[in-house]
Scaffold this motif. Structure first.
Motif, mmCIF file in Angstrom:
data_model
loop_
_atom_site.group_PDB
_atom_site.id
_atom_site.type_symbol
_atom_site.label_atom_id
_atom_site.label_comp_id
_atom_site.label_asym_id
_atom_site.label_seq_id
_atom_site.Cartn_x
_atom_site.Cartn_y
_atom_site.Cartn_z
ATOM 1 N N TRP A 19 35.553 33.699 32.073
ATOM 2 C CA TRP A 19 34.750 34.748 31.439
ATOM 3 C C TRP A 19 34.140 35.687 32.471
ATOM 4 O O TRP A 19 34.277 36.910 32.375
ATOM 5 N N ASN A 63 40.894 39.388 28.100
ATOM 6 C CA ASN A 63 39.451 39.316 28.338
ATOM 7 C C ASN A 63 38.697 38.814 27.107
ATOM 8 O O ASN A 63 37.753 38.034 27.228
ATOM 9 N N ARG A 92 46.346 36.547 34.367
ATOM 10 C CA ARG A 92 45.628 37.320 35.389
ATOM 11 C C ARG A 92 46.276 37.195 36.757
ATOM 12 O O ARG A 92 46.349 38.182 37.496
#
Length: 293
Positions: free
Chosen positions: A234, A214, A204
């Motif tokens: 999360w 994800n 990320r």
């Protein structure tokens, strides 16, 4: 250690960044800490690992110190073990090198590069615009011995390049998202699962978030619901995650751990490793959950 210092660095702690920077020596080789870089005899075996290399990548993403990572790639390539060598004029020259490794003093199996390591590293290299190192070759001496060595190198060049770091990295492109997803599902509880979380964070911060990333974050969060780091991966710096972190953080002098020896987020929920936290793990997580999403 360089993994945890890299995590501190990416969270915005300059001390972590400085520690990773000073863990690299003049050859380009990285060590587990600045202390061990200054005196490698303090840890003469297993002086580095892929865990530490993740910390290096986080450091480079945060600081933009691409030159240091480029030097390290060159060191890794030049440090491949020699498979075929030839004696010439009383010296031995390597013609064909073997599989890349992160350190040359392995006793635990942590030095040799694994496919998932290479798949992650090429993503970092490509995202940062770095160059793949050419296959390492010994520098020929002058004179007729050098002429002989050059001819031998020409004949062995493809064999030498077959297992080069650059060649293997090229073959590892586009594999990382799927491997990361499998790691989140299959890695053992504890530090192995934590490394999958670190790779999610790295992806990320490189701007390479994806559906697979994800899903991997969701899997980790559902497996360990009391791990603030996994919960942050999360859903980000939510109020729920902040309250989870505060619920286990020491709040008074009396609540400080007696034995400050662990990084809590690399342990399972049931171990309650925050009770023996070195407190840098709370510094790291606290910085994450107070940053804007």
């Amino acid at each position: 250690m360089t993994l945890f210092n890299g995590l501190l660095c990416i969270s915005g702690d300059q001390l972590g960044c400085d520690a990773v920077m000073h863990a690299q020596d003049v050859s380009g080789r990285w060590h587990r800490s600045p202390r061990l870089a200054a005196d490698p005899t303090l840890r003469p075996k297993d002086s580095f690992s892929w865990d530490m290399a993740l910390g290096v990548q986080l450091y480079v993403v945060k600081t933009g110190d691409r030159a240091s990572l480029q030097r390290w790639l060159a060191w890794v390539e030049s440090s491949r073990p020699c498979l075929v060598e030839t004696p010439l004029d009383g010296k031995k020259y390597c013609l064909v090198r073997g599989w890349p490794r992160w350190c040359t003093d392995d006793t635990e199996g942590g030095c040799s590069a694994k496919p998932q390591n290479l798949a992650t590293l090429i993503r970092t290299i490509d995202a940062l615009g770095l160059q793949l190192p050419p296959a390492a070759e010994d520098v020929p001496p002058t004179g007729i011995i050098g002429d002989i060595l050059r001819k031998l190198q020409d004949q062995a060049r493809e064999a030498n390049a077959a297992l080069s770091l650059g060649r293997l990295l090229e073959k590892s492109r586009n594999l990382q998202p799927s491997i990361l997803l499998m790691d989140s599902l299959a890695n053992e509880p504890g530090f192995s699962r934590h490394l999958a979380g670190v790779e999610i964070l790295l992806s990320r911060r490189l701007g390479l978030g994806s559906e697979e990333v994800n899903i991997a974050a969701t899997v980790l969060a559902l497996k360990e619901k009391n791990n603030p780091f996994f919960q942050y991966l999360w859903e980000g710096p939510s109020e729920r995650v902040r309250q989870l972190l505060l619920s286990i953080a020491p709040k008074t002098q009396a609540q400080l751990p007696m034995s400050k020896r662990d990084w809590a987020w690399q342990r399972t929920d049931t171990e309650q490793a925050w009770k023996s936290s070195n407190l840098w793990d709370f510094q790291f997580a606290g910085r994450l959950v107070t940053q804007l999403p």
